[in-house]
Design a protein around this motif. Sequence first.
Motif, mmCIF file in Angstrom:
data_model
loop_
_atom_site.group_PDB
_atom_site.id
_atom_site.type_symbol
_atom_site.label_atom_id
_atom_site.label_comp_id
_atom_site.label_asym_id
_atom_site.label_seq_id
_atom_site.Cartn_x
_atom_site.Cartn_y
_atom_site.Cartn_z
ATOM 1 N N ALA A 1 0.847 -1.191 0.000
ATOM 2 C CA ALA A 1 0.000 0.000 0.000
ATOM 3 C C ALA A 1 0.881 1.240 0.000
ATOM 4 O O ALA A 1 1.740 1.396 0.863
ATOM 5 C CB ALA A 1 -0.917 0.001 1.217
ATOM 6 N N GLU A 2 0.681 2.115 -0.976
ATOM 7 C CA GLU A 2 1.489 3.326 -1.104
ATOM 8 C C GLU A 2 0.784 4.521 -0.459
ATOM 9 O O GLU A 2 -0.436 4.536 -0.290
ATOM 10 C CB GLU A 2 1.754 3.622 -2.581
ATOM 11 N N GLY A 3 1.558 5.529 -0.117
ATOM 12 C CA GLY A 3 0.990 6.771 0.397
ATOM 13 C C GLY A 3 0.500 6.708 1.825
ATOM 14 O O GLY A 3 -0.385 7.470 2.215
ATOM 15 N N ILE A 4 1.074 5.811 2.644
ATOM 16 C CA ILE A 4 0.639 5.676 4.034
ATOM 17 C C ILE A 4 1.257 6.803 4.870
ATOM 18 O O ILE A 4 2.471 6.930 4.947
ATOM 19 C CB ILE A 4 1.039 4.300 4.600
ATOM 20 N N GLU A 5 0.397 7.587 5.505
ATOM 21 C CA GLU A 5 0.870 8.760 6.229
ATOM 22 C C GLU A 5 0.424 8.807 7.687
ATOM 23 O O GLU A 5 0.926 9.639 8.449
ATOM 24 C CB GLU A 5 0.398 10.037 5.517
ATOM 25 N N THR A 6 -0.518 7.957 8.094
ATOM 26 C CA THR A 6 -1.035 8.029 9.464
ATOM 27 C C THR A 6 -0.997 6.662 10.144
ATOM 28 O O THR A 6 -1.013 5.617 9.482
ATOM 29 C CB THR A 6 -2.492 8.535 9.489
ATOM 30 N N ASP A 7 -0.971 6.692 11.474
ATOM 31 C CA ASP A 7 -1.014 5.453 12.248
ATOM 32 C C ASP A 7 -2.320 4.714 12.013
ATOM 33 O O ASP A 7 -2.353 3.474 12.018
ATOM 34 C CB ASP A 7 -0.855 5.762 13.745
ATOM 35 N N GLU A 8 -3.414 5.468 11.802
ATOM 36 C CA GLU A 8 -4.714 4.838 11.564
ATOM 37 C C GLU A 8 -4.690 4.021 10.278
ATOM 38 O O GLU A 8 -5.214 2.896 10.228
ATOM 39 C CB GLU A 8 -5.820 5.911 11.484
ATOM 40 N N GLN A 9 -4.083 4.566 9.243
ATOM 41 C CA GLN A 9 -3.968 3.837 7.977
ATOM 42 C C GLN A 9 -3.135 2.575 8.168
ATOM 43 O O GLN A 9 -3.474 1.511 7.650
ATOM 44 C CB GLN A 9 -3.320 4.732 6.917
ATOM 45 N N TYR A 10 -2.050 2.700 8.916
ATOM 46 C CA TYR A 10 -1.154 1.559 9.116
ATOM 47 C C TYR A 10 -1.852 0.438 9.884
ATOM 48 O O TYR A 10 -1.736 -0.740 9.533
ATOM 49 C CB TYR A 10 0.093 2.034 9.865
ATOM 50 N N ARG A 11 -2.568 0.817 10.940
ATOM 51 C CA ARG A 11 -3.298 -0.204 11.713
ATOM 52 C C ARG A 11 -4.362 -0.887 10.852
ATOM 53 O O ARG A 11 -4.571 -2.103 10.958
ATOM 54 C CB ARG A 11 -3.941 0.434 12.947
ATOM 55 N N ALA A 12 -5.028 -0.100 10.002
ATOM 56 C CA ALA A 12 -6.052 -0.668 9.126
ATOM 57 C C ALA A 12 -5.430 -1.647 8.128
ATOM 58 O O ALA A 12 -6.012 -2.699 7.829
ATOM 59 C CB ALA A 12 -6.787 0.446 8.389
ATOM 60 N N LEU A 13 -4.249 -1.318 7.614
ATOM 61 C CA LEU A 13 -3.563 -2.226 6.694
ATOM 62 C C LEU A 13 -3.233 -3.543 7.374
ATOM 63 O O LEU A 13 -3.378 -4.616 6.785
ATOM 64 C CB LEU A 13 -2.277 -1.582 6.176
ATOM 65 N N ARG A 14 -2.764 -3.456 8.622
ATOM 66 C CA ARG A 14 -2.435 -4.674 9.371
ATOM 67 C C ARG A 14 -3.686 -5.530 9.547
ATOM 68 O O ARG A 14 -3.660 -6.751 9.374
ATOM 69 C CB ARG A 14 -1.835 -4.313 10.722
ATOM 70 N N GLU A 15 -4.792 -4.867 9.873
ATOM 71 C CA GLU A 15 -6.053 -5.589 10.059
ATOM 72 C C GLU A 15 -6.524 -6.225 8.754
ATOM 73 O O GLU A 15 -7.066 -7.330 8.743
ATOM 74 C CB GLU A 15 -7.118 -4.628 10.583
ATOM 75 N N ALA A 16 -6.301 -5.531 7.644
ATOM 76 C CA ALA A 16 -6.731 -6.037 6.334
ATOM 77 C C ALA A 16 -5.845 -7.169 5.831
ATOM 78 O O ALA A 16 -6.212 -7.882 4.906
ATOM 79 C CB ALA A 16 -6.742 -4.897 5.318
ATOM 80 N N GLY A 17 -4.644 -7.316 6.419
ATOM 81 C CA GLY A 17 -3.741 -8.379 5.993
ATOM 82 C C GLY A 17 -2.804 -7.978 4.885
ATOM 83 O O GLY A 17 -2.187 -8.839 4.230
ATOM 84 N N CYS A 18 -2.656 -6.657 4.634
ATOM 85 C CA CYS A 18 -1.738 -6.178 3.602
ATOM 86 C C CYS A 18 -0.305 -6.571 3.966
ATOM 87 O O CYS A 18 0.060 -6.619 5.143
ATOM 88 C CB CYS A 18 -1.864 -4.671 3.477
ATOM 89 N N THR A 19 0.508 -6.860 2.972
ATOM 90 C CA THR A 19 1.864 -7.343 3.216
ATOM 91 C C THR A 19 2.822 -6.240 3.645
ATOM 92 O O THR A 19 3.530 -6.359 4.641
ATOM 93 C CB THR A 19 2.430 -8.019 1.951
#
Length: 233
Positions: free
Chosen positions: A192-210
């Motif tokens: 996932a490109e363009g990650i700028e916030t902790d909220e986005q990062y936590r959501a990616l982890r929850e979604a299973g993004c690599t």
Amino acid sequence: PQSSCETGEIVGAEALIRYRDSERGMQALPSSFIPALEDMGEIAAIDFFALSKACETVARWQREGRKTIPLAVNFSRRTIGDEGFVERVAQTVASHGVDRSFIEIEITESAREEDKTLLRTVAEGLRALGFRVAIDDFGVDNANFQLFIQLEFDVLKIDKSLVWGLGTEDRTMQVICGLVDLCTGLGIETVAEGIETDEQYRALREAGCTRAQGYLIGRPQPIGEFERGFLDA
């Protein structure tokens, strides 16, 4: 830099290029010079310069006993259409004595606009030689899901336009979860490109993004700064 969404460890990086005008004291972004180079027919020289520099860097890391991570190198759709492109990539990497597993070749989905069979031919050729192939900019304009049927590749790079609402908008989360699930089922990694916030990062982890890439992980920076900040820590 790219970090693992699961562990937070730096597991890769994308090689970027900037033009520095020392006389005017300015730095030009690719959007200001890449189109001109494409129109002039000179973009392949820049693309392969970036590949050579990435190979030199990986080879030096190994000689110096540093932590060595894969580097992703992006190629213009004009360059990948050149005759002998796959062979030239292989020769360039081989000339530096670098294991192909440390070089990830990024090609944009828009290359299909030039030739509908081009992406498949190039991806098959690169993967047959042991390179990992990443599809860049997925989500720009009209993301075409025929890609998953017509082409075998290793990594999908999700454009920042698709992940902008992660962590705050339910619909965005549903879309990303569905896309990640599709890729996981096909054995494709997701970045996932363009990650700028902790909220986005936590959501990616929850979604299973690599993997995650963006200002939250680290801004574009010279190689020396990258090494001190991410490899020597």
